[in-house]
Design a protein around this motif. Structure first.
Motif, mmCIF file in Angstrom:
data_model
loop_
_atom_site.group_PDB
_atom_site.id
_atom_site.type_symbol
_atom_site.label_atom_id
_atom_site.label_comp_id
_atom_site.label_asym_id
_atom_site.label_seq_id
_atom_site.Cartn_x
_atom_site.Cartn_y
_atom_site.Cartn_z
ATOM 1 N N TYR A 263 -10.706 15.819 -40.338
ATOM 2 C CA TYR A 263 -9.806 15.116 -39.431
ATOM 3 C C TYR A 263 -10.083 13.614 -39.531
ATOM 4 C CZ TYR A 263 -6.935 18.512 -36.959
ATOM 5 O OH TYR A 263 -5.960 19.427 -36.646
ATOM 6 N N PRO A 264 -9.272 12.771 -38.893
ATOM 7 C CA PRO A 264 -9.418 11.321 -39.079
ATOM 8 C C PRO A 264 -10.770 10.753 -38.663
ATOM 9 C CG PRO A 264 -7.264 11.833 -38.167
ATOM 10 C CD PRO A 264 -8.045 13.120 -38.150
ATOM 11 N N VAL A 265 -11.096 9.634 -39.296
ATOM 12 C CA VAL A 265 -12.265 8.831 -38.937
ATOM 13 C C VAL A 265 -11.738 7.664 -38.102
ATOM 14 C CG1 VAL A 265 -14.126 7.379 -39.797
ATOM 15 C CG2 VAL A 265 -13.535 9.515 -40.986
ATOM 16 N N VAL A 266 -12.217 7.549 -36.885
ATOM 17 C CA VAL A 266 -11.564 6.722 -35.870
ATOM 18 C C VAL A 266 -12.411 5.514 -35.489
ATOM 19 C CG1 VAL A 266 -10.514 6.728 -33.565
ATOM 20 C CG2 VAL A 266 -10.514 8.841 -34.951
ATOM 21 N N ILE A 267 -11.760 4.373 -35.359
ATOM 22 C CA ILE A 267 -12.378 3.205 -34.751
ATOM 23 C C ILE A 267 -11.916 3.135 -33.302
ATOM 24 C CG2 ILE A 267 -10.549 1.683 -35.656
ATOM 25 C CD1 ILE A 267 -12.675 -0.573 -35.656
ATOM 26 N N ASP A 268 -12.873 3.149 -32.390
ATOM 27 C CA ASP A 268 -12.611 3.149 -30.950
ATOM 28 C C ASP A 268 -12.602 1.696 -30.464
ATOM 29 O OD1 ASP A 268 -12.672 3.336 -28.193
ATOM 30 O OD2 ASP A 268 -14.334 4.742 -28.096
ATOM 31 N N CYS A 291 -10.237 -4.638 -37.134
ATOM 32 C CA CYS A 291 -9.754 -3.260 -37.131
ATOM 33 C C CYS A 291 -9.226 -2.879 -38.521
ATOM 34 C CB CYS A 291 -8.660 -3.124 -36.078
ATOM 35 S SG CYS A 291 -8.326 -1.428 -35.576
ATOM 36 N N ILE A 292 -8.479 -3.770 -39.124
ATOM 37 C CA ILE A 292 -7.945 -3.525 -40.465
ATOM 38 C C ILE A 292 -9.084 -3.397 -41.473
ATOM 39 C CG2 ILE A 292 -6.631 -4.573 -42.353
ATOM 40 C CD1 ILE A 292 -4.784 -5.791 -40.222
ATOM 41 N N ALA A 293 -10.089 -4.240 -41.362
ATOM 42 C CA ALA A 293 -11.222 -4.187 -42.289
ATOM 43 C C ALA A 293 -11.914 -2.830 -42.225
ATOM 44 C CB ALA A 293 -12.213 -5.303 -41.967
ATOM 45 N N PHE A 294 -12.114 -2.310 -41.017
ATOM 46 C CA PHE A 294 -12.734 -0.995 -40.839
ATOM 47 C C PHE A 294 -11.856 0.087 -41.457
ATOM 48 C CE2 PHE A 294 -13.398 2.983 -38.664
ATOM 49 C CZ PHE A 294 -14.763 3.048 -38.429
ATOM 50 N N CYS A 295 -10.591 0.082 -41.113
ATOM 51 C CA CYS A 295 -9.677 1.135 -41.557
ATOM 52 C C CYS A 295 -9.514 1.148 -43.078
ATOM 53 C CB CYS A 295 -8.316 0.967 -40.886
ATOM 54 S SG CYS A 295 -8.310 1.359 -39.116
ATOM 55 N N ILE A 307 -6.870 4.707 -35.197
ATOM 56 C CA ILE A 307 -7.277 3.743 -34.168
ATOM 57 C C ILE A 307 -7.119 4.392 -32.801
ATOM 58 C CG2 ILE A 307 -6.887 1.464 -33.182
ATOM 59 C CD1 ILE A 307 -5.452 0.805 -35.897
ATOM 60 N N TYR A 308 -8.199 4.368 -32.012
ATOM 61 C CA TYR A 308 -8.166 4.897 -30.650
ATOM 62 C C TYR A 308 -8.068 3.752 -29.650
ATOM 63 C CZ TYR A 308 -9.927 6.721 -26.189
ATOM 64 O OH TYR A 308 -10.073 7.045 -24.856
ATOM 65 N N GLY A 309 -7.227 3.940 -28.642
ATOM 66 C CA GLY A 309 -7.151 2.946 -27.583
ATOM 67 C C GLY A 309 -6.228 3.392 -26.477
ATOM 68 N N ASP A 325 0.572 0.783 -40.365
ATOM 69 C CA ASP A 325 0.235 1.752 -41.411
ATOM 70 C C ASP A 325 -0.849 2.739 -40.999
ATOM 71 O OD1 ASP A 325 2.090 0.595 -43.083
ATOM 72 O OD2 ASP A 325 0.622 -0.689 -44.093
ATOM 73 N N TYR A 326 -1.466 2.537 -39.833
ATOM 74 C CA TYR A 326 -2.581 3.393 -39.432
ATOM 75 C C TYR A 326 -2.176 4.303 -38.269
ATOM 76 C CZ TYR A 326 -4.850 -0.348 -42.028
ATOM 77 O OH TYR A 326 -5.179 -1.277 -42.996
ATOM 78 N N ASP A 327 -2.700 5.538 -38.305
ATOM 79 C CA ASP A 327 -2.415 6.488 -37.227
ATOM 80 C C ASP A 327 -3.054 6.021 -35.926
ATOM 81 O OD1 ASP A 327 -1.075 8.028 -39.037
ATOM 82 O OD2 ASP A 327 -2.698 9.477 -39.331
ATOM 83 N N LYS A 328 -2.421 6.410 -34.806
ATOM 84 C CA LYS A 328 -2.905 6.012 -33.487
ATOM 85 C C LYS A 328 -3.306 7.238 -32.656
ATOM 86 C CE LYS A 328 -1.267 1.856 -34.512
ATOM 87 N NZ LYS A 328 -0.375 2.204 -35.643
ATOM 88 N N TRP A 329 -4.354 7.050 -31.876
ATOM 89 C CA TRP A 329 -4.828 8.046 -30.903
ATOM 90 C C TRP A 329 -4.741 7.356 -29.547
ATOM 91 C CZ3 TRP A 329 -10.663 9.899 -30.981
ATOM 92 C CH2 TRP A 329 -10.889 10.785 -29.928
#
Length: 373
Positions: A263-268, A291-295, A307-309, A325-329
Motif C-alpha cells: 500500500y502507499p508510503v505516506v508523508i504525514d 512534500c514533493i521532494a519526499f514523494c 500525502i496525509y492531511g 500528481d500524488y494521491d491524497k489521504w
C-alpha cells in the motif's frame, strides 16, 4: 418566636422573588441574545444577496477572490455583526423567507456552530476556520474533483463506514496505528474485516529535529503481514529543507526494505500546536516543495507516494495545484466529508473500535484496492 418565624418567612419569600427574578432575567437575556444572532445572520446573508444583483461589482469581487484567499478576523466579524444588528432594527420578519429561517433554525439547533452555517450558505467556497480566523477558498475547476456520492455512504451501528455503487459495496475497511495503540493482536484485527493498515514508521521531532522510529513499527508490520493484512506506512514530517525531506524519505525506504509494503508510503503533513515547533514559520511554498521532494524519492524507489492531511493541511499549508500528481489521504471526522477534490482514502473517525486493539483507533475507508502489485 412567632415574630422571628414571620421574619424568616418574609425573608424566604423575598429571596424566592429575587431568585425568580434572576431566573426570568437570564431567560430573557438568552432569548434576546438568540434573537440578535438570528437577526444578525439574516442581515449578513441578505446583504450578500443584494450584492449579487450588482453584476459588475460581483464580477470584480470574483476576480479578486480568484487571485487570493478571503480572510476575516474575529474583529472584522464583530464589526460586521455590529453593523448588521444596527440595520436589523429597520427590518421586519416578513422580509425573510420561511425557507431561510427554517434552515437557519436547523443549523443553530444542531450545535455545529458558525462554521457549519458559513459552509452551507457559501457552497462555492471551502470554508476553513483556524486560530480565530475564517478563510474562504473558491472551489477551483483546475483541480480534479472527487465523484463520490454522499448518499451512497452508510454508517452502521458499529460506526463502520461503507460505500456503494449500483447497489454493490465497493469500499475497503482500513485502520492506521502507532505506538498509541499498544500491543495489537493482528489475528483478531484481520478477523474483524480489516483489509489494510497504515503503520506509523517514525517521526521527526518538532523541536530538536531528530528522526525516531516508532517503537511498535516492527511488531506491527510483522503482525499485519503474518495475518494477510495489506500494509502501508506513514512518516510524520517536520522537515525544514529539501535535504531533510529527502533524508526522511531515505530513512523510510531503508526501514521498509526487508518487508512487503504494497500500500502507499505516506508523508504525514500536520501543524504542530507547540510554540517552539521548528516548522512554525514555513511558508506554503516551502512545505509544498519539501512534500514533493519526499514523494519523488518514494516514487523513484518503486512505491506509491501519498500525502496525509486534514482540511487545514490541504488548504492552508500546501499548494494543491503543485501536488495534483500524488494521491491524497484525507482526515475529516464527520459522517459526511467536506472536501471537493480528489482523494483515495478517508480517515473518518479517530474513535473506532476494532477487535484485537485495546484502545480507540483511526478508521479509514478507501474506494479501490490501493495495492501497487
Amino acid at each position: 418566636m412567632q415574630e422571628n418565624n414571620l421574619q424568616v418567612k418574609k425573608h424566604r419569600k423575598k429571596r424566592r422573588r429575587s431568585e425568580n427574578g434572576i431566573l426570568i432575567g437570564s431567560i430573557v437575556l438568552c432569548v434576546v441574545t438568540l434573537l440578535a444572532i438570528t437577526i444578525t445572520l439574516m442581515m449578513v446573508f441578505k446583504y450578500r444577496a443584494i450584492q449579487v444583483e450588482n453584476i459588475t461589482v460581483m464580477n470584480e469581487l470574483e476576480q479578486i477572490r480568484m487571485d487570493e484567499t478571503v480572510t476575516y478576523t474575529k474583529d472584522e466579524v464583530d464589526n460586521m455583526i455590529a453593523f448588521a444588528v444596527e440595520e436589523a432594527v429597520h427590518q421586519t420578519s416578513e422580509e425573510v423567507s420561511a425557507e431561510f429561517l427554517d434552515k437557519l433554525k436547523q443549523l443553530m439547533l444542531s450545535g455545529e456552530g458558525t462554521t457549519a452555517m458559513l459552509r452551507y450558505f457559501y457552497p462555492d467556497d471551502i470554508v476553513v476556520a483556524d486560530a480565530g480566523e475564517y478563510y474562504f477558498f473558491p472551489i477551483s475547476d483546475e483541480l480534479a474533483h472527487n465523484t463520490y456520492d454522499l448518499e451512497q455512504f452508510v454508517l452502521d451501528e458499529d460506526q463502520i463506514m461503507t460505500y456503494y455503487e449500483d447497489g454493490e459495496m465497493i469500499s475497503h475497511k482500513g485502520i492506521d496505528v502507532s505506538r498509541y495503540q499498544g500491543s495489537i493482536d493482528w489475528e483478531k484485527v484481520a478477523g474483524d474485516g480489516v483489509e489494510y493498515a497504515f503503520i506509523r514508521l517514525g517521526i521527526r521531532g518538532y523541536s530538536e529535529g531528530a528522526i525516531q522510529e516508532d517503537e511498535t513499527f516492527e511488531n506491527n508490520i510483522k503482525g499485519a503481514r503474518r495475518n494477510n493484512v495489506d500494509v502501508g506506512v506513514y512518516f510524520f514530517t517536520q522537515a525544514t529543507s529539501v535535504k531533510e525531506a529527502e533524508e526522511e524519505a531515505q530513512y523510510v525506504l531503508d526501514l521498509i526494505e526487508p518487508y512487503k509494503v504494497d500500500y502507499p508510503v505516506v508523508i504525514d503533513v500536520e501543524a504542530v500546536s507547540s510554540a517552539n515547533a521548528r516548522t512554525n514559520n514555513l511558508t506554503k511554498e516551502e512545505r509544498t516543495e519539501y512534500c514533493i521532494a519526499f514523494c519523488e524519492m518514494i516514487k523513484n524507489a518503486g512505491y506509491t507516494p501519498m500525502i496525509y492531511g486534514n482540511l487545514k493541511t490541504f488548504m492552508l499549508m500546501l499548494d494543491l495545484e503543485q501536488l495534483e500528481d500524488y494521491d491524497k489521504w484525507f482526515a475529516y471526522y464527520d459522517e459526511q466529508f467536506y472536501f471537493p477534490y480528489e482523494f483515495k482514502v478517508w480517515q473518518y473517525t479517530d474513535t473506532g473500535l476494532v477487535n484485537g486493539i485495546g484502545t480507540e483507533v483511526d478508521l479509514n475507508i478507501s474506494f479501490e484496492d490501493l495495492s501497487n502489485e
